[in-house]
Design a protein around this motif. Structure first.
Motif, PDB file in Angstrom:
ATOM      1  N   VAL A  31       0.838  -1.195   0.000  1.00 19.69           N
ATOM      2  CA  VAL A  31       0.000   0.000   0.000  1.00 19.69           C
ATOM      3  C   VAL A  31       0.876   1.249   0.000  1.00 19.69           C
ATOM      4  N   PHE A  41      -4.586   6.857   5.004  1.00 20.44           N
ATOM      5  CA  PHE A  41      -5.205   5.831   4.174  1.00 20.44           C
ATOM      6  C   PHE A  41      -4.109   4.970   3.561  1.00 20.44           C
ATOM      7  N   ILE A  43      -3.544   2.914   0.331  1.00 23.81           N
ATOM      8  CA  ILE A  43      -4.104   2.694  -1.010  1.00 23.81           C
ATOM      9  C   ILE A  43      -3.279   1.597  -1.673  1.00 23.81           C
ATOM     10  N   PHE A  53     -11.704   3.409 -11.030  1.00 20.64           N
ATOM     11  CA  PHE A  53     -11.552   3.927  -9.667  1.00 20.64           C
ATOM     12  C   PHE A  53     -10.127   3.762  -9.170  1.00 20.64           C
ATOM     13  N   GLY A  54      -9.187   4.192  -9.973  1.00 16.45           N
ATOM     14  CA  GLY A  54      -7.791   4.100  -9.611  1.00 16.45           C
ATOM     15  C   GLY A  54      -6.970   5.035 -10.470  1.00 16.45           C
ATOM     16  N   ILE A  55      -5.685   5.019 -10.216  1.00 11.85           N
ATOM     17  CA  ILE A  55      -4.756   5.808 -11.007  1.00 11.85           C
ATOM     18  C   ILE A  55      -3.739   4.853 -11.607  1.00 11.85           C
ATOM     19  N   LEU A  71      -2.653   2.476  -8.515  1.00  9.84           N
ATOM     20  CA  LEU A  71      -3.300   2.556  -7.211  1.00  9.84           C
ATOM     21  C   LEU A  71      -4.785   2.241  -7.341  1.00  9.84           C
ATOM     22  N   ASP A  72      -5.295   1.366  -6.475  1.00 11.32           N
ATOM     23  CA  ASP A  72      -6.693   0.931  -6.523  1.00 11.32           C
ATOM     24  C   ASP A  72      -7.458   1.512  -5.342  1.00 11.32           C
ATOM     25  N   PHE A  73      -8.242   2.544  -5.605  1.00 10.76           N
ATOM     26  CA  PHE A  73      -8.985   3.213  -4.522  1.00 10.76           C
ATOM     27  C   PHE A  73     -10.150   2.385  -3.994  1.00 10.76           C
ATOM     28  N   THR A  74     -10.617   1.388  -4.736  1.00  8.45           N
ATOM     29  CA  THR A  74     -11.744   0.577  -4.253  1.00  8.45           C
ATOM     30  C   THR A  74     -11.345  -0.312  -3.081  1.00  8.45           C
ATOM     31  N   LYS A  75     -10.052  -0.523  -2.872  1.00  7.85           N
ATOM     32  CA  LYS A  75      -9.564  -1.400  -1.799  1.00  7.85           C
ATOM     33  C   LYS A  75      -8.837  -0.616  -0.708  1.00  7.85           C
ATOM     34  N   ALA A  76      -8.979   0.701  -0.695  1.00 13.59           N
ATOM     35  CA  ALA A  76      -8.274   1.530   0.286  1.00 13.59           C
ATOM     36  C   ALA A  76      -8.772   1.235   1.703  1.00 13.59           C
TER      37      ALA A  76
END
Length: 78
Positions: A31, A41, A43, A53-55, A71-76
């Motif tokens: 992360v 957070f 990420i 929903f990521g970069i 980076l996967d914001f759905t799993k933050a």
């Protein structure tokens, strides 16, 4: 400066309700820590990011397939 962390066994034991972050010894869960308004957070880094929903940080080609890594914001996690 960006630092990459791994979620520990202690984190997983204290957050067993987080189904998406189940501890898997054969697969890491790296992360990037981001602090906003005194909240930190985690990420996750993904090697096969395939949603919006990521970069995407980079794209690689392997065995004729294309992989978006980022980076996967759905799993933050907080």
């Amino acid at each position: 400066m960006i630092k990459v962390y791994a979620l520990t066994q202690v984190f997983h034991q204290g957050n067993q309700g987080l189904v998406e972050t189940l501890f898997d010894k054969s697969r890491g869960y790296g992360v990037v820590a981001v602090t906003i308004n005194q909240l930190t957070f985690g990420i996750p880094l993904r090697s096969q990011l395939n949603h919006r929903f990521g970069i995407v940080l980079d794209t690689i080609s392997r065995d004729g397939r294309v992989f978006n890594r980022g980076l996967d914001f759905t799993k933050a996690v907080l």
